[in-house]
Design an enzyme around this catalytic site. Structure first.
Site, PDB file in Angstrom:
ATOM      1  N   GLY A   1      33.688  32.112 -49.593  1.00  0.00           N
ATOM      2  CA  GLY A   1      32.764  31.034 -49.958  1.00  0.00           C
ATOM      3  C   GLY A   1      32.933  29.852 -49.028  1.00  0.00           C
ATOM      4  CG  ASN A   2      30.110  27.275 -48.127  1.00  0.00           C
ATOM      5  OD1 ASN A   2      29.784  26.353 -48.851  1.00  0.00           O
ATOM      6  ND2 ASN A   2      29.287  28.286 -47.828  1.00  0.00           N
ATOM      7  CE1 TYR A   3      37.592  24.189 -49.609  1.00  0.00           C
ATOM      8  CE2 TYR A   3      37.213  24.059 -47.247  1.00  0.00           C
ATOM      9  CZ  TYR A   3      38.047  24.343 -48.317  1.00  0.00           C
ATOM     10  OH  TYR A   3      39.307  24.783 -48.089  1.00  0.00           O
TER      11      TYR A   3
ATOM     12  CB  ALA B   1      26.600  25.610 -47.255  1.00  0.00           C
TER      13      ALA B   1
END
Ligand code: CTP
Length: 404
Positions: A209-211, A277
């Site tokens: 995943g990402n932030y 994102a």
């Protein structure tokens, strides 16, 4: 935001969230509204009429007659007086009565006499809220033209955690003020917004995943909805609420799911703003069972995910507007210009992932908008909701220039 000169009738029913209705009264008065409060008999068990009378500066209405002098409290007059009625909190019981025309107290009777718009902010335990009967009644209220200010997720009076908390008074006031705002340049437009991260499964318990927090995308969805648009918000996994009734939210997890939701809806939209994102890669295969620890180094083979903005850019019809984001850590301008062209965007919002106060998780953002005619606008650091309004401001002339 203002409710100056508006007559607002607040209906309070018997739920623990009635205490929040006291603050709601205060906020409505602060926004310039004249407020009258009508309570159900059960509501009086939670908060006294005196509290609401003091805060609203008007006598509270609970009975058809004043028992002291027999004075008639006319629900018809109340219905004529009010520019809008907000039932907050609305219990499952009152919602059921409203949905079925049961007029057995002053509140539900007044509801049937209302000429202005009626807003309903449900509040109840999660199981009552999720019950098919309640959902059916809420649907019926919507179909009758009422505006539902959706309950939020969180801790409930029962100690359980789930959906059923009444929307915060600030949110309710915002929805009301928004309703009375006449300047709605996006009225009649449908805008697709993508937001948040995507999670790409490795095995049943792990993901890549990402932030991304979803703050920017949600702020854009809200700004578009406030400007009158019907918003379809396709969101990755985030911890955020959306109470604006003009926003239809589709929750997804993976890039593939986001791709499907966005491509399925784009054709019916006037514009799309891609603020998500999206993961560029996902594991080529997802393990069916939890991957066990071993001694050897581990390699995960990744494959590309579909590029949603690119697909929408290819599908874009004349008249549709497509906006993308570029999150860069270096060579921002050049990379953003390349993405603008490659994805057939009308403009791109460049933000830096490495600048303090900008990018993932922050409340603020500093962006540069680059248009497909080469024009470039540098903005100063602002709160994300202000950035969102700037983006909508840039979208408006493009929508107005292009025929539908
Ligand atoms: N985007 C998308 N689908 C993807 C990847 C990106 O819709 N699979 C969108 C983003 O929402 C954003 C724009 O494309 O509006 C640019 O995203 P960004 O991550 O900055 O660029 P990428 O094209 O992924 O390129 P790179 O990661 O190499 O910078």
């Amino acid at each position: 935001m203002s409710l100056g000169g508006k007559n607002i009738l607040l209906g309070v029913t018997g739920g623990i969230a009635a205490y929040k209705a006291a603050n709601l009264t205060r906020l409505l008065v602060k926004e310039g509204a004249s407020v009258k409060v009508v309570m159900t008999p059960a509501a009086k068990q939670f908060v006294t009429p005196l509290t609401f009378a003091t805060l609203s500066q008007n006598p509270v209405l609970t009975e058809f007659f004043n028992p002291e002098n027999g004075e008639w409290h006319s629900h018809v007059k109340l219905g004529e007086w009010a520019d809008a009625m907000i039932v907050a909190p609305a219990t499952a019981n009152t919602i059921a009565k409203m949905a079925n025309g049961i007029a057995d107290n002053l509140l539900t009777t007044t509801y049937l006499s209302m000429r202005g718009k009626v807003f309903v902010a449900p509040a109840m335990d999660l199981d009552m809220y999720a019950h098919p009967t309640t959902q059916r009644n809420i649907k019926a209220l919507k179909a009758d033209g009422n505006i539902i200010i959706d309950a939020e997720k969180g801790e409930l009076a029962s100690g359980l955690n789930g959906k059923g908390r009444m929307a915060e008074p600030e949110t309710i006031v915002k929805v009301l003020a928004d309703y009375f705002t006449t300047d709605k340049p996006l009225q009649g437009r449908t805008i697709l917004v993508s937001a948040g991260p995507t999670y790409e499964k490795i095995d049943p318990v792990r993901f890549i995943g990402n932030y991304s927090s979803g703050k920017m995308g949600f702020a854009i969805a809200e700004a578009a909805a406030e400007a009158g648009a019907s918003v379809i918000l396709v969101s990755g996994p985030v911890n955020r609420e959306t109470a604006n009734p003009n926003i239809r939210r589709i929750d997804v997890e993976s890039a593939q799911q986001m791709f499907e939701a966005c491509t399925a809806n784009f054709a019916n939209c006037d514009a799309a703003i891609m603020a998500a994102a999206v993961a560029d890669y996902r594991p080529a295969s997802v393990a069916g069972q939890k991957i066990k620890k071993g001694d050897a180094a581990m390699t995960i083979t990744l494959e590309s995910t579909p590029d949603i903005a690119l697909a929408l850019g290819q599908a874009k019809r004349p008249g549709q507007v497509l906006v993308g984001f570029a999150l860069e850590t270096e060579n921002g301008l050049a990379n953003a210009q390349e993405k603008l062209k490659h994805k057939n965007l009308d403009f791109i919002v460049l933000n830096s992932a490495s600048e303090e106060g900008s990018g993932f998780g922050c409340d603020t953002n500093r962006v540069t908008i680059i248009k497909n005619d080469g024009q470039q606008i540098d903005y100063k650091m602002k709160y994300k909701h202000a950035v969102a309004r700037d983006i909508i401001g840039q979208l408006l002339p493009l929508l107005n220039n292009q025929q539908r």
